[in-house]
Structures are given as structure tokens and as C-alpha cells.
Design an enzyme around this catalytic site. Sequence first.
Site, PDB file in Angstrom:
ATOM      1  N   ARG A 153      -5.732 -20.818  37.355  1.00 53.52           N
ATOM      2  CA  ARG A 153      -6.047 -21.089  38.763  1.00 53.52           C
ATOM      3  C   ARG A 153      -7.501 -20.736  39.067  1.00 53.52           C
ATOM      4  O   ARG A 153      -8.187 -21.474  39.792  1.00 53.52           O
ATOM      5  CB  ARG A 153      -5.094 -20.276  39.654  1.00 53.52           C
ATOM      6  CG  ARG A 153      -5.400 -20.381  41.139  1.00 53.52           C
ATOM      7  CD  ARG A 153      -4.411 -19.602  41.993  1.00 53.52           C
ATOM      8  NE  ARG A 153      -4.313 -18.186  41.643  1.00 53.52           N
ATOM      9  CZ  ARG A 153      -3.590 -17.300  42.302  1.00 53.52           C
ATOM     10  NH1 ARG A 153      -2.849 -17.686  43.345  1.00 53.52           N
ATOM     11  NH2 ARG A 153      -3.544 -16.040  41.927  1.00 53.52           N
ATOM     12  N   TYR A 206     -10.036  -7.682  42.029  1.00 56.99           N
ATOM     13  CA  TYR A 206      -9.250  -6.756  41.213  1.00 56.99           C
ATOM     14  C   TYR A 206      -9.961  -6.527  39.879  1.00 56.99           C
ATOM     15  O   TYR A 206     -10.488  -7.472  39.285  1.00 56.99           O
ATOM     16  CB  TYR A 206      -7.862  -7.341  40.901  1.00 56.99           C
ATOM     17  CG  TYR A 206      -6.808  -7.229  41.988  1.00 56.99           C
ATOM     18  CD1 TYR A 206      -6.999  -6.500  43.151  1.00 56.99           C
ATOM     19  CD2 TYR A 206      -5.580  -7.861  41.804  1.00 56.99           C
ATOM     20  CE1 TYR A 206      -5.992  -6.425  44.120  1.00 56.99           C
ATOM     21  CE2 TYR A 206      -4.569  -7.787  42.755  1.00 56.99           C
ATOM     22  CZ  TYR A 206      -4.782  -7.065  43.919  1.00 56.99           C
ATOM     23  OH  TYR A 206      -3.781  -7.003  44.851  1.00 56.99           O
ATOM     24  N   GLU A 324       8.034  -7.899  48.223  1.00 58.27           N
ATOM     25  CA  GLU A 324       6.790  -8.512  48.700  1.00 58.27           C
ATOM     26  C   GLU A 324       7.147  -9.272  49.981  1.00 58.27           C
ATOM     27  O   GLU A 324       8.232  -9.856  50.071  1.00 58.27           O
ATOM     28  CB  GLU A 324       6.258  -9.457  47.619  1.00 58.27           C
ATOM     29  CG  GLU A 324       4.918 -10.075  47.922  1.00 58.27           C
ATOM     30  CD  GLU A 324       4.367 -10.840  46.701  1.00 58.27           C
ATOM     31  OE1 GLU A 324       4.376 -10.279  45.581  1.00 58.27           O
ATOM     32  OE2 GLU A 324       3.955 -11.984  46.897  1.00 58.27           O
TER      33      GLU A 324
HETATM   34  C1  3EB Z   1      -0.916  -8.518  45.265  1.00 60.57           C
HETATM   35  O1  3EB Z   1      -1.253  -8.134  46.381  1.00 60.57           O
HETATM   36  C2  3EB Z   1       0.533  -8.833  45.073  1.00 60.57           C
HETATM   37  O2  3EB Z   1      -1.569 -14.397  42.800  1.00 60.57           O
HETATM   38  O3  3EB Z   1      -1.354 -15.783  44.469  1.00 60.57           O
HETATM   39  C3  3EB Z   1       0.452 -11.555  46.360  1.00 60.57           C
HETATM   40  C4  3EB Z   1       0.053 -12.769  46.920  1.00 60.57           C
HETATM   41  C5  3EB Z   1       0.321 -11.371  44.995  1.00 60.57           C
HETATM   42  C6  3EB Z   1      -0.481 -13.784  46.134  1.00 60.57           C
HETATM   43  C7  3EB Z   1      -1.208 -14.665  43.957  1.00 60.57           C
HETATM   44  C8  3EB Z   1      -0.207 -12.399  44.210  1.00 60.57           C
HETATM   45  C9  3EB Z   1      -0.611 -13.591  44.774  1.00 60.57           C
HETATM   46  O4  3EB Z   1      -1.691  -8.589  44.305  1.00 60.57           O
HETATM   47  C10 3EB Z   1       0.776 -10.093  44.346  1.00 60.57           C
END
Ligand code: 3EB
Length: 332
Positions: A153, A206, A324
Site C-alpha cells: 500500500r 511508526y 479496535e
Molecule cells: C493502529 O493504530 C491500529 O493499516 O490501515 C488502524 C487503522 C490500524 C488502520 C491500517 C491499522 C490501519 O496502528 C491498526
Amino acid sequence: MKRLLPKEFIAERSFHVEYLDGAQRAQLRASILGEIHYTPPALAVGAAPGASVAMMQLQATPVVETWLSATPPRRGSANGFDFAHNDEVMFGVYTQAVDDADFETQVQALYESLRHIARAAGFPHLLRVWNYFPDIARARAGLDRYKRFCRARATALASLAAQAHTELPAASAVGTRGGNLVVYFLAGVAAGRQCENPRQVSAYHYPPQYGPRSPSFARATLTADGRLLISGTASIVGHESRHIGDVSAQLEETLENLRALIAAAARDKHAAFTGLEDLRQVKIYLRHAHDYEPVARRLRTVLHPQAQCLYLLADICREELLLEIEGVAGRT
Ligand code: 3EB
């Protein structure tokens, strides 16, 4: 006192989402932009684009996630996507069996098609994307499927992720227990505004411990008509998962994250919402069915009595996360 919406946010509601049962949908069939079915699926009521997602619904009454248009939508298909649009927004959906060996090629190609289809139809601004696929934790060549998904992605969306400002959509990426790769999206004629969470490191920043390419999404998108499309939100502070093994503590941390995100978006953008009571449609992903009762009991005390809730049994992308939550906030 709620601040009034500035002029740029005053607009007709050209689309919205409702979680509806079969009878309600039949009456609205001409207005349906798209519909997402979860297990057990309801009967289709028309020819709108849609998909079936292999996640069990946990609440008492099964519903269909129904995207509705204020004006009759026009429909089409291209490159594996079915789509529908009105003059302001496009809904599109892609369904294919996962090809494990070529998963990254598959994801990159579908994202490139998605961008092309939306841009060519006059909807260049990606607002919100949902990503569902099975075996999200399955490893191949040392990387789990979610990290492979993120790498593919990121390649396809690289041009949306400039250094200072991002045009990345809000998103969810959640594991199913079977079924196909399903990706669906909303794109706009008008740009939304990306919002980040002051309690969390932006996902696109991240550090590498979470995978070779950071996840390409914004924490929320504020639409031109002043609604907040909130990404999947979990018990993550900074970039670290909190409260391993404790679902009620994870829920409270997640609610803190949602409060902080909604407040930050309202403050920055002068929007007319302030807190959890502004959530209108809420999707809750739970790793374990036995957490449904306590989570639902707690959410009934913090959400608006008219908030629509859809509870889904699913695999969250980090194995230590038990839930979530995503949603749409904004007064209608
Ligand atoms: C996080 O906050 C939890 O990879 O599209 C939340 C929303 C999460 C979207 C994505 C991943 C995604 O990292 C995981």
C-alpha cells in the site's frame, strides 16, 4: 456553546452511512451507493456495488452497512472494482481471493487501480478506505501479511505522503476469519482534511519495528460537509500497544484515544462536535466473542443513545490487541 460551522463546512449531506436491516434497505434501494454485508449476510435488495466480509456480527440484530446517496447514484465497474457515485462522492469496492505468494503485487495493483478509477471519474481525493483480508498474522519470508500489506500500500500511495502534510485517507485494516480480500473506499470531488491524534505517533511515522514500510493512513478525515471519518483506533499510545491481555483497560485507552482525536479535530477545524457523544455509527472489532457483553455494556454508557453499533469478530493487526473501534462523528 457550540461554535458555528464556518462557511466552508456548510453543505448538504450528499451521502451517509446507516446500519440497516433488510426491510429498511428495500425502501431505500434506489439511494444505495454501496453495501457491505457481514456474516450472516442479508439478501441483496438491488444492484448496488457491495461485498461480503467474513466477519461474524455479534450484536443481537444483524445489519447491513449501507452507504446512501441524497441523489440517485450512477453505477459502473472497472479493473475489478464496482462503484457508484453522485456529484460529490464515489463509493467503490474490490473483492478477490487472496493470492498469498503474490499478495503484495495484488495489493499494489488494486491500490493503483483504485486511485486511477477515482481520479478518472472526477473524485481525486481519497477520504476513507477499509481493508479486510484473511490470515492477517500469517508469516511469509519473515513478514506477516499485515506488514506485507503495508509495504504494498505504501508503494502505491507514496505520492500522497509528502513530508510536511499528508493526503492519506483515513483507514481500517482488519483480519477476517476466511473469505476474500475486500477493499472499499470513499473518494470526494472535494478534499477532506486529515487529522492526527495528539496521543499517538502518526501511523505513517511508526518506527521500523512495526514493518519495513509504515502504515499509510491518517487517523481521521474531516469531510467537506463537516463529518469526521475516524480510522480504526486501538489501545496504542505513542506507537506502543498498551494493556496487554486486559480488554477493559484496552477499551478505556481506546476511548481516550477517540476522545483526544475528536477533540483535536474539532479544535483545529472549528467543527461542531466535541466528544464520544457525537459518534453516530460505530464499528467495534473484537478478537474474542466473549468480550462482547462487557464491551457493549460499557459502550452503552458512553455513546449517544441513538448511536448505531456494529460488533464484528475479527483479528486485529497486532496480536496483543483485543479490540479496535472506528466510526463516523458529526451532527446530522
Ligand atoms: C493502529 O493504530 C491500529 O493499516 O490501515 C488502524 C487503522 C490500524 C488502520 C491500517 C491499522 C490501519 O496502528 C491498526
